[in-house]
Design a protein around this motif. Structure first.
Motif, PDB file in Angstrom:
ATOM      1  N   PRO A  38      63.616  41.226  62.918  1.00  0.00           N
ATOM      2  CA  PRO A  38      63.098  39.846  63.033  1.00  0.00           C
ATOM      3  C   PRO A  38      61.754  39.759  63.753  1.00  0.00           C
ATOM      4  N   LEU A  39      61.588  40.521  64.820  1.00  0.00           N
ATOM      5  CA  LEU A  39      60.330  40.495  65.557  1.00  0.00           C
ATOM      6  C   LEU A  39      59.175  40.951  64.665  1.00  0.00           C
ATOM      7  N   MET A  40      59.411  41.966  63.853  1.00  0.00           N
ATOM      8  CA  MET A  40      58.372  42.465  62.953  1.00  0.00           C
ATOM      9  C   MET A  40      58.054  41.446  61.858  1.00  0.00           C
ATOM     10  N   PHE A  41      59.083  40.758  61.373  1.00  0.00           N
ATOM     11  CA  PHE A  41      58.834  39.692  60.396  1.00  0.00           C
ATOM     12  C   PHE A  41      58.015  38.570  61.038  1.00  0.00           C
ATOM     13  N   GLY A  42      58.260  38.295  62.310  1.00  0.00           N
ATOM     14  CA  GLY A  42      57.477  37.288  63.009  1.00  0.00           C
ATOM     15  C   GLY A  42      56.003  37.657  63.058  1.00  0.00           C
ATOM     16  N   VAL A  43      55.722  38.928  63.321  1.00  0.00           N
ATOM     17  CA  VAL A  43      54.331  39.405  63.323  1.00  0.00           C
ATOM     18  C   VAL A  43      53.726  39.278  61.934  1.00  0.00           C
ATOM     19  N   GLN A  44      54.497  39.622  60.927  1.00  0.00           N
ATOM     20  CA  GLN A  44      54.005  39.535  59.549  1.00  0.00           C
ATOM     21  C   GLN A  44      53.644  38.093  59.184  1.00  0.00           C
ATOM     22  N   GLN A  45      54.502  37.142  59.564  1.00  0.00           N
ATOM     23  CA  GLN A  45      54.202  35.745  59.279  1.00  0.00           C
ATOM     24  C   GLN A  45      52.992  35.245  60.068  1.00  0.00           C
ATOM     25  N   PHE A  46      52.779  35.810  61.252  1.00  0.00           N
ATOM     26  CA  PHE A  46      51.587  35.464  62.034  1.00  0.00           C
ATOM     27  C   PHE A  46      50.325  35.897  61.288  1.00  0.00           C
ATOM     28  N   PHE A  47      50.368  37.098  60.693  1.00  0.00           N
ATOM     29  CA  PHE A  47      49.223  37.572  59.902  1.00  0.00           C
ATOM     30  C   PHE A  47      48.937  36.604  58.751  1.00  0.00           C
ATOM     31  N   GLU A  48      49.997  36.144  58.081  1.00  0.00           N
ATOM     32  CA  GLU A  48      49.746  35.257  56.942  1.00  0.00           C
ATOM     33  C   GLU A  48      49.247  33.884  57.402  1.00  0.00           C
ATOM     34  N   GLY A  49      49.696  33.455  58.574  1.00  0.00           N
ATOM     35  CA  GLY A  49      49.155  32.215  59.121  1.00  0.00           C
ATOM     36  C   GLY A  49      47.651  32.307  59.326  1.00  0.00           C
ATOM     37  N   TRP A  50      47.199  33.419  59.895  1.00  0.00           N
ATOM     38  CA  TRP A  50      45.765  33.612  60.099  1.00  0.00           C
ATOM     39  C   TRP A  50      45.032  33.774  58.776  1.00  0.00           C
ATOM     40  N   LEU A  66      41.490  41.495  58.030  1.00  0.00           N
ATOM     41  CA  LEU A  66      42.525  42.007  58.923  1.00  0.00           C
ATOM     42  C   LEU A  66      43.880  41.359  58.630  1.00  0.00           C
ATOM     43  N   ALA A  67      43.880  40.040  58.430  1.00  0.00           N
ATOM     44  CA  ALA A  67      45.129  39.326  58.169  1.00  0.00           C
ATOM     45  C   ALA A  67      45.720  39.717  56.821  1.00  0.00           C
ATOM     46  N   LYS A  68      44.866  39.861  55.835  1.00  0.00           N
ATOM     47  CA  LYS A  68      45.320  40.226  54.484  1.00  0.00           C
ATOM     48  C   LYS A  68      45.966  41.603  54.486  1.00  0.00           C
ATOM     49  N   TYR A  69      45.290  42.573  55.069  1.00  0.00           N
ATOM     50  CA  TYR A  69      45.857  43.924  55.111  1.00  0.00           C
ATOM     51  C   TYR A  69      47.052  44.001  56.059  1.00  0.00           C
ATOM     52  N   GLY A  70      46.991  43.251  57.155  1.00  0.00           N
ATOM     53  CA  GLY A  70      48.125  43.239  58.074  1.00  0.00           C
ATOM     54  C   GLY A  70      49.389  42.764  57.390  1.00  0.00           C
ATOM     55  N   PHE A  71      49.285  41.674  56.629  1.00  0.00           N
ATOM     56  CA  PHE A  71      50.445  41.142  55.917  1.00  0.00           C
ATOM     57  C   PHE A  71      50.947  42.133  54.862  1.00  0.00           C
ATOM     58  N   LEU A  72      50.042  42.664  54.060  1.00  0.00           N
ATOM     59  CA  LEU A  72      50.448  43.540  52.963  1.00  0.00           C
ATOM     60  C   LEU A  72      50.972  44.892  53.451  1.00  0.00           C
ATOM     61  N   ILE A  73      50.477  45.366  54.583  1.00  0.00           N
ATOM     62  CA  ILE A  73      51.002  46.630  55.125  1.00  0.00           C
ATOM     63  C   ILE A  73      52.472  46.467  55.485  1.00  0.00           C
ATOM     64  N   PHE A  74      52.812  45.326  56.058  1.00  0.00           N
ATOM     65  CA  PHE A  74      54.228  45.056  56.307  1.00  0.00           C
ATOM     66  C   PHE A  74      54.994  44.937  54.991  1.00  0.00           C
ATOM     67  N   ALA A  75      54.486  44.091  54.095  1.00  0.00           N
ATOM     68  CA  ALA A  75      55.216  43.762  52.871  1.00  0.00           C
ATOM     69  C   ALA A  75      55.426  44.965  51.965  1.00  0.00           C
ATOM     70  N   MET A 118      46.674  50.778  47.675  1.00  0.00           N
ATOM     71  CA  MET A 118      45.977  49.840  48.543  1.00  0.00           C
ATOM     72  C   MET A 118      44.622  50.393  48.992  1.00  0.00           C
ATOM     73  N   ALA A 119      44.544  51.708  49.134  1.00  0.00           N
ATOM     74  CA  ALA A 119      43.299  52.337  49.556  1.00  0.00           C
ATOM     75  C   ALA A 119      42.319  52.509  48.398  1.00  0.00           C
ATOM     76  N   ALA A 120      42.848  52.700  47.200  1.00  0.00           N
ATOM     77  CA  ALA A 120      42.002  53.030  46.051  1.00  0.00           C
ATOM     78  C   ALA A 120      41.487  51.811  45.291  1.00  0.00           C
ATOM     79  N   TYR A 121      42.173  50.676  45.422  1.00  0.00           N
ATOM     80  CA  TYR A 121      41.803  49.494  44.648  1.00  0.00           C
ATOM     81  C   TYR A 121      41.431  48.340  45.573  1.00  0.00           C
ATOM     82  N   ASP A 122      40.688  47.402  44.999  1.00  0.00           N
ATOM     83  CA  ASP A 122      40.322  46.208  45.754  1.00  0.00           C
ATOM     84  C   ASP A 122      41.562  45.353  46.008  1.00  0.00           C
ATOM     85  N   VAL A 123      41.653  44.835  47.212  1.00  0.00           N
ATOM     86  CA  VAL A 123      42.766  43.967  47.597  1.00  0.00           C
ATOM     87  C   VAL A 123      42.219  42.556  47.768  1.00  0.00           C
ATOM     88  N   SER A 124      42.852  41.594  47.128  1.00  0.00           N
ATOM     89  CA  SER A 124      42.369  40.223  47.229  1.00  0.00           C
ATOM     90  C   SER A 124      43.518  39.266  47.502  1.00  0.00           C
TER      91      SER A 124
END
Length: 221
Positions: A38-50, A66-75, A118-124
């Motif tokens: 749950p704590l990690m999901f909370g951090v993930q949702q914080f990234f998406e908020g930003w 930072l927020a985009k990659y932070g969210f997707l690294i979790f997901a 994620m490293a080889a292609y553009d992330v949007s």
């Protein structure tokens, strides 16, 4: 998640608080990985908020990245490994532990594949009809086959567990996964992660219900 930054930040605050309590309720060290979910999901949702804030305001390019990659690294990277590992550590049944271990191996393979992608292609990420729509190169969340593969390490370990309450958690998460795929296919990543984050609150209930068992196993000196 969908709707707004306020929804994501609000969910983050509630789920993170529950996560802190869950960690404190983990009476054994092998429960810690499970309790941290749950704590990690909370951090993930914080990234998406930003990310919502950055996408709605010009001049937030660094925050957006930072927020985009932070969210997707979790997901896409953390959950396929963390979920089977956390369930594996608390499982006692050998047969079920082997099944969960198989899911963990698949999760590690998915980690490598998705990290490369994620490293080889553009992330949007962009806002579309009150949702955030993520793409990695020409890949997106509308592929049913990729969703099925993701389920094996990210959800099925809960179902493989010998603990009934963890099975219930897995069943509900599987149901929400299907709902996300059917009704929010284009925005699958964002919507599914929000549902899973909310459901992770149930982990605190699981840990609290296990307290009597734990206390009974403590040897009296």
């Amino acid at each position: 998640m969908c709707f707004s930054a306020e929804v994501s930040f609000g969910a983050s605050a509630v789920i993170s608080t529950v996560g802190v309590v869950a960690v404190k309720k983990s009476a054994r060290k092998e429960q810690l990985f499970f309790a941290l979910i749950p704590l990690m999901f909370g951090v993930q949702q914080f990234f998406e908020g930003w990310l919502w804030v950055a996408l709605q305001n010009e001049g937030y390019r660094t925050t957006e990245m930072l927020a985009k990659y932070g969210f997707l690294i979790f997901a896409q990277l953390i959950w396929p490994v963390w979920v089977p590992l956390s369930v594996y550590k608390i499982e006692k049944n050998r047969k079920r532990k082997r099944m969960i271990g198989g899911s963990l191996i698949l999760g590690i393979a998915m980690f490598a594949l998705l990290a490369y992608r994620m490293a080889a292609y553009d992330v949007s990420a962009h806002i579309d009809h009150h949702h955030i729509y993520y793409t990695v190169g020409h890949f997106n969340s509308t592929n049913w086959w990729s969703g099925a593969l993701y389920l094996l390490p990210a959800v099925f370990p809960f179902l493989f567990s010998s603990h009934r309450r963890i099975n219930i958690l897995g069943t509900i998460m599987l149901l929400f996964f299907v709902i996300s795929k059917v009704f929010y296919l284009k925005y699958m990543i964002s919507v599914w992660c929000f549902f899973a984050a909310v459901m992770s609150i149930y982990i605190l209930y699981i840990l609290k219900k296990q307290e009597p068992e734990v206390k009974q196993t403590i040897p009296i000196s």
